[in-house]
Design a protein around this motif. Structure first.
Motif, short mmCIF file in Angstrom:
data_model
loop_
_atom_site.label_atom_id
_atom_site.label_comp_id
_atom_site.label_asym_id
_atom_site.label_seq_id
_atom_site.Cartn_x
_atom_site.Cartn_y
_atom_site.Cartn_z
N ALA A 96 0.89 -1.17 0.20
CA ALA A 96 -0.07 0.22 0.05
C ALA A 96 0.81 1.28 0.21
O ALA A 96 2.07 1.27 0.30
CB ALA A 96 -0.91 0.02 1.10
N GLY A 101 -1.46 3.95 3.73
CA GLY A 101 -1.35 2.45 4.48
C GLY A 101 -1.48 2.88 5.94
O GLY A 101 -2.15 1.93 6.77
N HIS A 104 -5.07 4.59 6.78
CA HIS A 104 -6.36 3.93 6.44
C HIS A 104 -6.34 2.29 6.02
O HIS A 104 -7.27 1.64 5.91
CB HIS A 104 -7.02 4.73 5.26
CG HIS A 104 -7.15 5.90 5.58
ND1 HIS A 104 -8.01 6.36 6.60
CD2 HIS A 104 -6.65 7.06 4.72
CE1 HIS A 104 -8.07 7.85 6.44
NE2 HIS A 104 -7.28 8.18 5.64
N VAL A 105 -5.09 1.78 6.30
CA VAL A 105 -5.07 0.22 6.22
C VAL A 105 -4.53 -0.42 7.48
O VAL A 105 -5.32 -1.37 8.10
CB VAL A 105 -4.21 -0.19 5.06
CG1 VAL A 105 -4.08 -1.91 4.80
CG2 VAL A 105 -4.69 0.35 3.72
N ILE A 141 -2.92 -1.88 -2.88
CA ILE A 141 -3.74 -0.89 -2.90
C ILE A 141 -2.94 0.35 -3.69
O ILE A 141 -1.78 0.67 -3.36
CB ILE A 141 -4.00 -0.53 -1.67
CG1 ILE A 141 -4.71 -1.61 -1.05
CG2 ILE A 141 -4.79 1.02 -1.71
CD1 ILE A 141 -5.36 -1.31 0.59
N ALA A 265 -7.78 -1.84 -5.19
CA ALA A 265 -7.01 -3.01 -4.98
C ALA A 265 -6.71 -3.72 -6.35
O ALA A 265 -8.00 -4.06 -6.95
CB ALA A 265 -7.70 -3.80 -3.93
N VAL A 284 -11.64 -4.74 3.46
CA VAL A 284 -11.33 -3.22 3.18
C VAL A 284 -12.60 -2.53 2.45
O VAL A 284 -13.01 -1.24 3.09
CB VAL A 284 -9.93 -2.97 2.49
CG1 VAL A 284 -9.82 -1.50 1.94
CG2 VAL A 284 -9.00 -3.66 3.00
#
Length: 296
Positions: A96, A101, A104-105, A141, A265, A284
């Protein structure tokens, strides 16, 4: 034989015997021995070994392109079988963009692993477009225009980008009332992010210029805007909290970043049905839909 094909692809992708050994967790001596065995079986030299680097022969390059397709198809076939008979389990490698990342991941990885405790997750944060096959990435991502047809892409969210500046900057320099006035202001952007592609009342426009500070970091450009140094074009996923609490103010609100850029993605073609990657993408997407948290 199949393992030697995997090894050869890894050697070329990694660029050296030692690097391939590290990826596969075997010694360079064993890598060299198995490569020699493959060359002996084929009756052809696939690479030239030098003290400084590895050079692929012409026949080796042709063999690599053929074998890589075989390896890719085999992995996809195995993944499809595993998806029919098993639950998400085993390795999953995700890539990501660095800031996205982190914001938000990563915060959602615990809930993902709580749902799928048998998955062995690795996450790489990198602002470049990594080679999915070469780096063995299962899901990447990407914030980009629609990805190439050589990849399977799933839309996660739209990417809204707006022009913004701090109250302190606007108090000192005034807010631009037009694009012409914007050219007189200090702009803030990371390397390769200018010119800006915008969409406005009269259609697409381009704003060119130089960043007031040169940086290779998008996060630095955002932080400089927060510090009052100039005007930046930022994604709402990056500056949503600052817009809500007034640390940044939108300017020229009839303009926004080009809307062909979105958050996807992506997977290698043919890998869409792999259970681990599919579970991650579903997780996600559920968080980002129907409206991502930063735009709520």
């Amino acid at each position: 034989m199949h393992e030697d094909y995997d090894l050869f692809v890894e050697i070329i992708d990694a660029g050296s015997l030692a690097a391939a050994g590290r990826r596969l967790r075997i010694s360079p001596a064993m890598v060299s021995k198995r490569l020699a065995r493959l060359e002996a079986r084929l009756g052809a030299q696939l690479v030239h070994r030098t003290t400084r680097r590895l050079l692929v022969t012409e026949v080796g390059q042709t063999f690599y392109e053929d074998v890589r397709r075989i390896v890719e198809a085999t992995r996809a076939a195995e993944a499809r079988v595993a998806g029919r008979i098993g639950q998400p389990a085993g390795p999953l490698r995700v890539s990501a963009p660095t800031s996205f990342g982190r914001l938000h991941v990563v915060p959602h990885l615990k809930s993902f692993l709580d749902l799928h405790p048998r998955i062995e997750l690795a996450i790489d944060l990198d602002d470049g477009f990594v080679d999915l096959l070469g780096e063995r990435i299962d899901v990447a991502i990407r914030i980009s225009p629609p990805p190439a047809k050589s990849l399977d892409a799933s839309l996660l969210a739209e990417n809204h980008r707006i022009l913004c500046a701090s109250p302190a900057y606007l108090s000192a320099h005034g807010a631009p009332a037009s694009l012409d006035e914007l050219n007189a202001h200090r702009l803030l952007a990371a390397d390769h992010q200018l010119p800006w592609r915008l969409e406005g009342p009269d259609g697409p426009v381009t704003v060119d210029g130089q960043s007031a500070v040169r940086t290779n970091s998008s996060e630095v450009a955002r932080d400089l805007a927060l510090a009052g140094l100039g005007i930046a074009l930022r994604s709402t996923w990056d500056v949503g909290p600052a817009l809500r609490d007034g640390r940044l103010i939108r300017v020229l609100d009839t303009y926004r970043g080009a809307t062909d850029v979105a958050i996807y993605a992506v997977q290698p073609r043919g890998a869409r049905d792999t259970p681990n990657a599919s579970a991650f993408i579903r997780h996600v997407r559920a968080i980002f839909s129907p409206q991502p948290p930063w735009d709520r």
